[in-house]
Structures are given as C-alpha cells and as structure tokens.
Design a protein around this motif. Structure first.
Motif, mmCIF file in Angstrom:
data_model
loop_
_atom_site.group_PDB
_atom_site.id
_atom_site.type_symbol
_atom_site.label_atom_id
_atom_site.label_comp_id
_atom_site.label_asym_id
_atom_site.label_seq_id
_atom_site.Cartn_x
_atom_site.Cartn_y
_atom_site.Cartn_z
ATOM 1 N N LEU A 1 -2.114 -3.219 -11.974
ATOM 2 C CA LEU A 1 -2.735 -2.920 -13.284
ATOM 3 C C LEU A 1 -3.186 -4.046 -14.062
ATOM 4 O O LEU A 1 -3.838 -3.979 -15.211
ATOM 5 N N GLY A 2 -2.931 -5.187 -13.742
ATOM 6 C CA GLY A 2 -3.472 -6.349 -14.328
ATOM 7 C C GLY A 2 -3.205 -6.379 -15.804
ATOM 8 O O GLY A 2 -2.189 -6.116 -16.197
ATOM 9 N N ARG A 3 -4.241 -7.297 -16.252
ATOM 10 C CA ARG A 3 -4.281 -7.233 -17.734
ATOM 11 C C ARG A 3 -4.761 -5.939 -18.642
ATOM 12 O O ARG A 3 -5.848 -5.747 -18.466
ATOM 13 N N ARG A 4 -3.767 -5.070 -18.576
ATOM 14 C CA ARG A 4 -4.011 -3.753 -19.041
ATOM 15 C C ARG A 4 -4.479 -3.548 -20.452
ATOM 16 O O ARG A 4 -4.343 -2.225 -20.962
ATOM 17 N N PHE B 1 0.882 -1.225 -0.075
ATOM 18 C CA PHE B 1 0.066 0.053 0.001
ATOM 19 C C PHE B 1 0.997 1.221 0.035
ATOM 20 O O PHE B 1 0.653 2.138 -0.877
ATOM 21 N N ILE B 2 1.810 1.229 0.882
ATOM 22 C CA ILE B 2 2.733 2.399 1.041
ATOM 23 C C ILE B 2 3.536 2.479 -0.341
ATOM 24 O O ILE B 2 3.369 3.730 -1.128
ATOM 25 N N ILE B 3 3.969 1.460 -1.051
ATOM 26 C CA ILE B 3 4.754 1.551 -2.188
ATOM 27 C C ILE B 3 3.801 2.135 -3.203
ATOM 28 O O ILE B 3 4.236 3.207 -3.972
ATOM 29 N N CYS B 4 2.620 1.634 -3.463
ATOM 30 C CA CYS B 4 1.781 2.034 -4.527
ATOM 31 C C CYS B 4 1.259 3.494 -4.197
ATOM 32 O O CYS B 4 1.236 4.270 -5.175
ATOM 33 N N SER B 5 0.790 3.891 -3.008
ATOM 34 C CA SER B 5 0.643 5.283 -2.740
ATOM 35 C C SER B 5 1.559 6.265 -3.171
ATOM 36 O O SER B 5 1.446 7.165 -4.026
ATOM 37 N N LEU B 6 2.755 5.961 -2.762
ATOM 38 C CA LEU B 6 4.072 6.955 -2.964
ATOM 39 C C LEU B 6 4.417 6.800 -4.528
ATOM 40 O O LEU B 6 4.674 7.846 -5.268
ATOM 41 N N TYR B 7 4.100 5.613 -5.295
ATOM 42 C CA TYR B 7 4.395 5.620 -6.557
ATOM 43 C C TYR B 7 3.476 6.510 -7.206
ATOM 44 O O TYR B 7 3.689 7.272 -8.211
ATOM 45 N N ILE B 8 2.330 6.562 -6.911
ATOM 46 C CA ILE B 8 1.326 7.192 -7.767
ATOM 47 C C ILE B 8 1.574 8.878 -7.406
ATOM 48 O O ILE B 8 1.436 9.476 -8.267
ATOM 49 N N SER B 9 2.099 8.946 -6.202
ATOM 50 C CA SER B 9 2.395 10.475 -5.799
ATOM 51 C C SER B 9 3.595 10.886 -6.367
ATOM 52 O O SER B 9 3.574 12.208 -6.665
ATOM 53 N N ALA C 1 4.892 7.775 -16.059
ATOM 54 C CA ALA C 1 3.870 8.653 -16.031
ATOM 55 C C ALA C 1 2.356 7.840 -16.443
ATOM 56 O O ALA C 1 1.474 8.126 -15.711
ATOM 57 N N LEU C 2 2.556 7.126 -17.322
ATOM 58 C CA LEU C 2 1.651 6.486 -18.025
ATOM 59 C C LEU C 2 0.777 5.344 -17.074
ATOM 60 O O LEU C 2 -0.079 5.259 -16.800
ATOM 61 N N GLU C 3 2.040 4.849 -16.434
ATOM 62 C CA GLU C 3 1.461 3.626 -15.249
ATOM 63 C C GLU C 3 0.854 4.502 -14.125
ATOM 64 O O GLU C 3 -0.097 4.020 -13.765
ATOM 65 N N ARG C 4 1.200 5.660 -13.890
ATOM 66 C CA ARG C 4 0.652 6.075 -12.677
ATOM 67 C C ARG C 4 -0.812 6.761 -13.124
ATOM 68 O O ARG C 4 -1.662 6.726 -12.150
ATOM 69 N N MET C 5 -0.829 7.159 -14.260
ATOM 70 C CA MET C 5 -2.264 7.526 -14.727
ATOM 71 C C MET C 5 -3.227 6.649 -14.736
ATOM 72 O O MET C 5 -4.206 6.492 -14.405
ATOM 73 N N GLN C 6 -2.626 5.493 -15.392
ATOM 74 C CA GLN C 6 -3.333 4.050 -15.520
ATOM 75 C C GLN C 6 -3.923 3.642 -14.117
ATOM 76 O O GLN C 6 -4.991 3.342 -13.919
ATOM 77 N N LEU C 7 -3.001 3.822 -13.165
ATOM 78 C CA LEU C 7 -3.260 3.330 -11.887
ATOM 79 C C LEU C 7 -4.444 4.207 -11.223
ATOM 80 O O LEU C 7 -5.334 3.805 -10.839
ATOM 81 N N HIS C 8 -4.376 5.512 -11.644
ATOM 82 C CA HIS C 8 -5.339 6.385 -11.217
ATOM 83 C C HIS C 8 -6.592 6.016 -11.661
ATOM 84 O O HIS C 8 -7.585 6.128 -11.020
#
Length: 351
Positions: A118-121, A77-85, A154-161
């Motif tokens: 991101l799964g099967r994205r 959770f921390i990793i994902c949160s920070l990665y997005i941010s 950046a794309l991954e972060r947006m995709q996650l968003h």
DNA sequence: AATCCAGACAACCGCATCCTG
DNA sequence: ACAGGATGCGGTTGTCTGGAT
C-alpha cells in the motif's frame, strides 16, 4: 458472573519464555504429546505458565519445521492474494504456507507487507475516504470507518484492489516503463508484444502452476502439518468471503473461476485474483514501490477532476456494478451520481 | 554517550466455536 | 438439547533492538 479464568492468573508467569522453559515444554511434548489438555499440561511438567501460553509457544516456536522470517516472493504473493480474497483469516492463509504460523503471517503482514504494497497511501486513502465516508483521524493517517461501517481490513483490501486495478490504467505509475523496468522488459521480450496477463505472470513466477487468467491455485490440503487444526476445506466452502459469494460478486469471482465445491474431497481450487496476478506479483517483487512517491489510487474526486472516460477508469467496482446493471453507460451519468451508487454498493456488502 | 523513536516480533486477551458428558 | 470446559483465532499490547538525533 463472568467467565471462569483458564488459570490462576496470580501464580502464572507472563512475558518472554526462557530457554529452560522452552526445553521443558519441548521435551515433554515430544515424549508424551500434549495429552489433549493444554490447561493441565503446565502443572504436569512444573511450568508456571498458562495452558494457553504453552499452546501458543509450542505452535508458534517449538514445533518442528517452523520457519521464521525470510518470506519468499511466492509466499508474499500467496499472502496478498488470500488477504484480498478472504481478509484476515490468518489461520487459513497459514495453512497454505508450510512451516508458517498464523501469528508470523499476521505480524509480517502488519509490519511489512502491508506497507510494501500500500506504500505511502496517505493521499489515496484521504481521497478514497471521501467516497466511503471515511475520515482520517486527527493528527494521523489512520482512517476510521464512520457511517459506512467499513473495517480497516476491508478498507485495506479495497485499497489494494484499487492500487492493482490502477495498474491497468495506461496513465498509471504502474504502467510507466521507467518505474517498472523489470515488468517492461518481460513484456517487450514476449513474442508479438503479447501482454497477456497469464504469460506475464508465468514469466514473473516461473514456478507458478499454469492456470486460467486471474486464478491462483491453492490446495487446501497442501500443508498437513498446518498449525490450525480448524483449517479445513469446510472453512473455504463456508467462507463466502465476507458475504461476497461467487454469484453475487463477479468482482471477486470471474465467470471462469473454479470455485470450491462442497463435495470436493481434496485437490485444488482457485482463489480468484480478478486477473491481476501479474500486477500483484510486480508490486511484490519490484522495489521501486518503496522508492517512488506513491501513485494516487484514483478515487471519485480525482476521476472527476481528470474527466476520465469509463474505458480507462481503473476503479475496481465497475465490474460488479456493470454486472448488476443493464446500463453500461458510464459517461452518461454524473460522477456524483455514481459516487452515490458506489456507496450503496458498499453498503450492500458486509465488508 | 544518552535519549528518542520506529520497526519487528513475541505474547496476551477476549471472544467464538468446538467438544464432551 | 444443553451446559460448561477446552481450544482456536484474530486483534491488540508489550518488549526488544537498532538507527537517528
């Protein structure tokens, strides 16, 4: 003239470290420290290794209290949160996880967590690529930034968003009780059907500190033994999240978000999560994501097809767009026009 | 049993930044 | 203030391993 090599490449051993080399390095550093000079260290102890290689070996594997593997959901959770941010600032992320190294986290993200979240994205990326001027590389699902200049990160972060925001869509896979039994059960047991995000989050993460909606409390000095000596409060203060500052991007920083202050000496500050903590946590903890066909993240074309009105539009950028615009009339403008605005919006940030 | 392939992880490389004289 | 060396960081590559064919 190029840079002088840090060591004599011809007389330096490369590749995996042997137990003997490890023992030599470990015992020397434990007795004498690094001496403040990694370059000279290998000669001192008779190792045919580059100083940088010694440093890496020590920091990532030989140092005391290093943890390998077995990442917990809280760590995910921390990793994902920070990665997005903040993106791929692995040393900063590692600083929040005692015993973890930036290299470990980077590998973990690239090999497992990214795929899990991101799964099967393929579908959604292809869909999204239309809006962001991204084109799938021939024969692969890899997406190459083109004129938009978006980085993969950046794309991954947006995709996650987008994936997370789509969880707020009542038609979404993420809101399908059969897909997310764990979350649904928690929601049902809450008094009066209160679906408040913070409550949901605390139910999913009993140890999470109480915080306002959408905040993950991070203590920059949580990990004093952190590998990265450069990981300091200053980094957070100066890192305006790739150009997204609190004033310019309510998308990343809600109005109630506690921001790091340049005068703050220690304590904690918030990494904003756009009110999506529970969804992120559910993504992390629910194995269903691995077993189901991924729900497409709604790009503009699919929204057009569906004719979705604004109030159930899951697209994450709307918040920011609205904040900068006096008009909130989503349904009066054409989707194509909004797609153009979206591209302008993207171009406005150094993502 | 042999081969192929993908995932996981360790290590390297080049660049940016920091530090020191 | 500047130059050069040391260090840190993040992206990328190499290697190993286990499962599938």
């Amino acid at each position: 003239m190029g840079r002088a090599p840090c060591c004599d490449k011809a007389n330096v051993k490369k590749g995996p470290w042997s137990p003997e080399e490890d023992a030599k390095l470990k015992s020397y550093i434990e007795q004498h420290g690094t001496g403040g000079n990694w370059i000279a260290l290998p000669q001192k102890i008779g190792l045919k290794r580059c100083g940088k290689s010694c440093r890496l070996r020590w920091l990532n594997y030989l140092r005391p209290n290093i943890k390998h593997g077995g990442f917990s959901e809280e760590e995910d959770f921390i990793i994902c949160s920070l990665y997005i941010s903040i993106g791929s600032r692995w040393s900063i992320i590692a600083a929040q996880l005692p015993g973890r190294t930036d290299n470990d986290i980077k590998n973990y993200w690239n090999t497992r967590l990214k795929k899990k979240l991101l799964g099967r994205r393929k579908d959604s990326l292809r869909r999204f690529s239309g809006a962001a001027n991204l084109e799938p590389k021939e024969g692969t699902s890899e997406v190459i930034p083109s004129s938009s200049g978006l980085s993969t990160s950046a794309l991954e972060r947006m995709q996650l968003h987008m994936q997370l925001q789509s969880s707020q869509n009542p038609f979404s896979f993420y809101n399908n009780p059969t897909s997310w039994p764990k979350l649904q059960k928690i929601l049902e047991t809450q008094e009066g059907g209160d679906h408040d995000i913070a409550n949901t989050c605390s139910a999913l993460m009993p140890e999470a500190p109480p915080s306002p909606k959408g905040e993950l409390i991070i203590n920059p000095q949580q990990n004093p033994n952190s590998l990265s000596s450069d990981t300091k409060q200053e980094d957070f203060n100066n890192s305006n999240i790739n150009g997204l500052s609190s004033s310019s991007s309510p998308m990343f920083y809600g109005s109630n978000i506690q921001m790091p202050s340049s005068t703050m000496s220690s304590s904690s500050f918030a990494v904003p999560m756009v009110g999506l903590q529970s969804e992120l946590q559910d993504l992390i903890s629910c194995d269903k994501i691995l077993d189901q066909e991924a729900e497409p993240s709604y790009g503009f074309d699919s929204l057009k097809e569906m004719g979705l009105p604004r109030d159930i539009n899951p697209i994450w950028w709307v918040n920011d767009f609205d904040a900068q615009s006096s008009s909130n009339s989503w349904d009066s403008a054409s989707m194509l026009q909004q797609e153009g605005m979206f591209q302008e919006y993207l171009a406005g940030y150094d993502l």
